[in-house]
Design a protein around this motif. Structure first.
Motif, PDB file in Angstrom:
ATOM      1  N   LEU A 153      -9.075  28.380  71.106  1.00  0.00           N
ATOM      2  CA  LEU A 153      -7.835  27.564  70.469  1.00  0.00           C
ATOM      3  C   LEU A 153      -7.126  28.691  69.572  1.00  0.00           C
ATOM      4  CD1 LEU A 153      -6.405  25.140  69.327  1.00  0.00           C
ATOM      5  CD2 LEU A 153      -8.136  24.950  67.650  1.00  0.00           C
ATOM      6  N   ARG A 154      -8.081  29.431  69.079  1.00  0.00           N
ATOM      7  CA  ARG A 154      -7.025  30.408  68.318  1.00  0.00           C
ATOM      8  C   ARG A 154      -6.237  31.395  69.097  1.00  0.00           C
ATOM      9  NH1 ARG A 154      -9.338  34.471  66.226  1.00  0.00           N
ATOM     10  NH2 ARG A 154      -8.027  34.598  64.387  1.00  0.00           N
ATOM     11  N   VAL A 157      -3.035  29.282  70.254  1.00  0.00           N
ATOM     12  CA  VAL A 157      -1.942  29.211  69.392  1.00  0.00           C
ATOM     13  C   VAL A 157      -1.235  30.478  68.785  1.00  0.00           C
ATOM     14  CG1 VAL A 157      -2.886  27.113  68.535  1.00  0.00           C
ATOM     15  CG2 VAL A 157      -3.547  29.037  67.269  1.00  0.00           C
ATOM     16  N   VAL A 192       1.047  22.626  72.413  1.00  0.00           N
ATOM     17  CA  VAL A 192       0.761  23.932  71.632  1.00  0.00           C
ATOM     18  C   VAL A 192       1.048  23.674  70.102  1.00  0.00           C
ATOM     19  CG1 VAL A 192       0.993  26.485  71.658  1.00  0.00           C
ATOM     20  CG2 VAL A 192       0.876  25.389  73.749  1.00  0.00           C
ATOM     21  N   SER A 193       2.372  23.204  69.909  1.00  0.00           N
ATOM     22  CA  SER A 193       3.044  23.065  68.474  1.00  0.00           C
ATOM     23  C   SER A 193       1.956  22.296  67.682  1.00  0.00           C
ATOM     24  CB  SER A 193       4.182  22.264  68.551  1.00  0.00           C
ATOM     25  OG  SER A 193       4.201  21.262  69.106  1.00  0.00           O
ATOM     26  N   LEU A 195      -1.477  21.722  68.429  1.00  0.00           N
ATOM     27  CA  LEU A 195      -2.592  22.439  68.325  1.00  0.00           C
ATOM     28  C   LEU A 195      -2.617  23.490  67.243  1.00  0.00           C
ATOM     29  CD1 LEU A 195      -3.470  23.106  72.185  1.00  0.00           C
ATOM     30  CD2 LEU A 195      -4.705  21.659  70.502  1.00  0.00           C
ATOM     31  N   THR A 196      -1.356  24.135  66.874  1.00  0.00           N
ATOM     32  CA  THR A 196      -1.243  25.119  66.077  1.00  0.00           C
ATOM     33  C   THR A 196      -1.398  24.536  64.637  1.00  0.00           C
ATOM     34  OG1 THR A 196       0.301  26.566  67.305  1.00  0.00           O
ATOM     35  CG2 THR A 196       0.578  26.821  65.104  1.00  0.00           C
ATOM     36  N   ALA A 199      -5.038  24.135  64.161  1.00  0.00           N
ATOM     37  CA  ALA A 199      -5.512  25.277  63.752  1.00  0.00           C
ATOM     38  C   ALA A 199      -5.479  25.899  62.530  1.00  0.00           C
ATOM     39  CB  ALA A 199      -5.524  26.367  64.975  1.00  0.00           C
ATOM     40  N   ILE A 210       0.325  34.099  64.106  1.00  0.00           N
ATOM     41  CA  ILE A 210       0.968  33.602  65.063  1.00  0.00           C
ATOM     42  C   ILE A 210       2.356  33.958  65.443  1.00  0.00           C
ATOM     43  CG2 ILE A 210      -0.650  31.593  65.104  1.00  0.00           C
ATOM     44  CD1 ILE A 210       1.260  29.916  63.765  1.00  0.00           C
TER      45      ILE A 210
END
Length: 210
Positions: A153-154, A157, A192-193, A195-196, A199, A210
């Motif tokens: 995940l890290r 993002v 992805v946004s 998920l960002t 995170a 990021i």
């Protein structure tokens, strides 16, 4: 459409600005970051249903809206973000969060994430309503993802593609794809946004990474 009894209501975010095009653009950006939030736009503070002020998670407002009803927004300054142009923010009280909207979208998103990061650090967590807005199940967040899924995940993002993630973690491309599939299914988040946001607000990665 009314929600069935017992179903959590999605958090509401109010956008208060007279510039319709700017309000629509902001709605699109926030909508991508919090896809399950309910965004409502108002042309002026007088249009806000103030008797329901507590139901709003954030007020995104123009400086003109702040001037028009400063007492109301001072009362809710902890969740009011003033959208300024250039150096206009220097003229506002420092008790308000400000975001300069005269910047590229990528930088605006970073500003929103920094606010979320600051809010998370200050409060040590987020209301369940916000977790639901981001598609996050109410399960214990510390046990939702495995350590390797958090690593993936890290890197996702942070902007790495699957092959780069595989190389950095010394695993196969198939394994990375499997981890990505698992973490998106567990979180109920695909973009992805979003998920960002997840995170950053959980402290898994800082905005500067990021």
């Amino acid at each position: 459409m009314p929600h069935p009894q017992g179903t959590p209501q999605p958090p509401q975010i109010a956008i208060v600005m007279s510039n319709t095009l700017a309000a629509l653009g902001l709605s699109q950006i926030i909508g991508r970051m919090m896809p399950h939030a309910r965004l409502v736009t108002y042309a002026a503070p007088g249009d806000l249903p103030k008797e329901k002020a507590e139901s709003f998670f954030h007020f995104f407002i123009s400086p003109e809206a702040l001037t028009a009803d400063a007492p109301f927004f001072r009362q809710y300054r902890h969740k009011t973000i003033v959208l300024v142009r250039g150096e206009t923010g220097a003229l506002l009280p420092d008790t308000f969060h400000c975001i300069n909207i005269c910047r590229p979208e990528e930088e605006l998103v970073r500003d929103f994430l920094r606010l979320a990061e600051h809010s998370h650090a200050a409060r040590g967590g987020k209301p369940q309503a916000v977790r639901e807005a981001e598609g996050t199940p109410p399960a214990s967040e510390s046990s939702v993802l495995t350590p390797r899924e958090r690593e993936v995940l890290r890197l996702v993002v942070a902007g790495y593609i699957n092959k780069e993630i595989a190389d950095r973690l010394a695993v196969s491309l198939t394994t990375v794809i499997s981890h990505r599939k698992n973490l998106t299914e567990k979180l109920g988040i695909k973009s992805v946004s979003a998920l960002t946001v997840y995170a950053v607000t959980r402290g898994l990665i800082s905005v500067d990474e990021i």
